[in-house]
Design an enzyme around this catalytic site. Structure first.
Site, PDB file in Angstrom:
ATOM      1  N   ASP B  52     -76.474 -21.336  29.235  1.00  0.00           N
ATOM      2  CA  ASP B  52     -75.467 -20.275  29.226  1.00  0.00           C
ATOM      3  C   ASP B  52     -74.063 -20.843  29.461  1.00  0.00           C
ATOM      4  O   ASP B  52     -73.908 -21.970  29.933  1.00  0.00           O
ATOM      5  CB  ASP B  52     -75.708 -19.294  30.395  1.00  0.00           C
ATOM      6  N   TYR B 110     -84.848 -27.732  36.158  1.00  0.00           N
ATOM      7  CA  TYR B 110     -83.519 -27.178  36.453  1.00  0.00           C
ATOM      8  C   TYR B 110     -83.292 -27.259  37.961  1.00  0.00           C
ATOM      9  O   TYR B 110     -84.242 -27.222  38.743  1.00  0.00           O
ATOM     10  CB  TYR B 110     -83.432 -25.711  36.036  1.00  0.00           C
TER      11      TYR B 110
END
Lengths: 244, 244
Positions: B52, B110
């Site tokens: 994003d 992540y």
């Protein structure tokens, strides 16, 4: 107080009339606002050192005389709220009346960081100096050893009109290699203008084979700026600590 | 190729018609220039994931089909020279024709980083999410345990029009506290849109006592986004690794 700052956006520590983008200026403006001082009046924040434009600090110390009913925590919270995100007051406490952050300092530690790798320093790009060629760090260490001790560092002083003594003591120093980082730590009594950057630039020249480690002795002796190496750029420099 | 980027300035990974400030767009533009492709023609860089806007990557992987006489080192040097300083190609090598950075990925890691301290994250301010109140990390760990495994993560999916399967596996996960940093690592088969950020926001709620660790089971079961916590902001998220 102990202050961290990312020097990238600032014209150095020292207050200037023509810009408010200095660390001292930002600190004083916030305190003036807190104290609701009339226009034209200002507190004076005394720093342990005056870092150049673009130079960073992990723990700069400073003192200021404040007439306020606020507690230490309240002052610090106020300052951190109104200071920009690249300046932080990490500690703040009442000190003795005669404390002076510069005159009372017994030593200072600076770190100069070079980055040498096939990849770019994406996350640290504001805090390192990128070099293309890998220097011989052992040669740099042999040069660095010759800087340790009490010397006249006139050849490593960026201010050629310096009237006061240019004798300083480097208590200890070391170079750490960690992957792409080559970090030179200098711990000394105090440092002349640009002194850490000129020493770092000279050590890099030695590491790249453009100068010999033994030449340090002659450079010190000559007491002329032109014999030392170039001034390394500001963004690789960070003030790490002040001891009292 | 393996790529690092500081996502701060970018509108995410995916190429957009209305801006060239995307990671994929920057990579493709540099390669188009290198190949001297005619206006209107473009290579397609396939990334392992689509981060994003504002999300960072230490090691995103991507593949691209190039018709060039240049060596791997030459391509990488060219790209690093013309890419902005916040994007770095760290590795680049020829792969099998059938390699696909997304379809062949076995797992991804992540990391979401919260910062909780009395001081401000001066040097890491673009890479952490500042929180005022210290969460109970043990409670967060108990919540995190319940996310590990194969589940339908529909409640943790930011795309409410998602038509495809929302089942994913989290292989392992952990939380590390280091001074002011609270880092949550997620290693899984793949992640839905905003999934790591919604999980991180939910775990923070649990840490702050606004939700119970045991509620994770019910949230998973309900398969509705509204039962999970808020989406944590993008700047604390970093893609760490892709395994094949």
């Amino acid at each position: 107080m102990t202050i961290s700052y990312d020097g990238t956006r600032f014209y150095g520590w020292e207050r200037q009339l023509t810009t408010d983008m200095t660390i001292q200026g930002k600190l004083e403006n916030v305190l003036n606002r807190m104290l609701e001082l009339p226009e034209g009046e200002t507190v004076t924040v005394i720093g342990a050192g005056r870092t150049d434009a673009g130079v960073h600090a992990r723990a700069m110390t400073a003192n200021v005389l404040l007439d306020t009913g606020k507690t230490e925590d309240e002052i610090r919270a106020y300052m951190n709220q109104y200071l920009p995100e690249d300046i932080s007051v990490n500690e703040l406490k009442v000190c003795a009346d005669r404390f002076h952050s510069r005159f009372k300092a017994k030593g200072k530690t600076y770190c100069y960081t070079f980055w040498c790798a096939d990849r770019k320093p994406v996350f640290d790009r504001k805090y390192v100096t990128v070099i293309e060629e890998r220097p011989d760090v052992d040669r740099m260490r042999r040069g660095l050893e010759r800087l340790v001790g009490t010397h006249d560092f006139k050849s490593f002083c960026g201010n050629n009109k310096m009237k006061k003594s240019t004798v300083r003591a480097i208590f200890d120093a070391e170079i750490k290699e960690q992957g792409p980082y080559i970090r030179i730590y200098f711990h000394g009594s105090g440092f002349l203008q640009n002194m850490v950057r000129i020493m770092s630039g000279t050590l890099l020249e030695i590491g790249l084979g453009h100068m010999e480690p033994e030449e340090i002795d002659a450079i010190l002796e000559k007491q002329q700026r032109k014999f030392a190496g170039p001034t390394a750029p500001p963004q690789g420099l960070c003030m790490m600590n002040v001891d009292y």
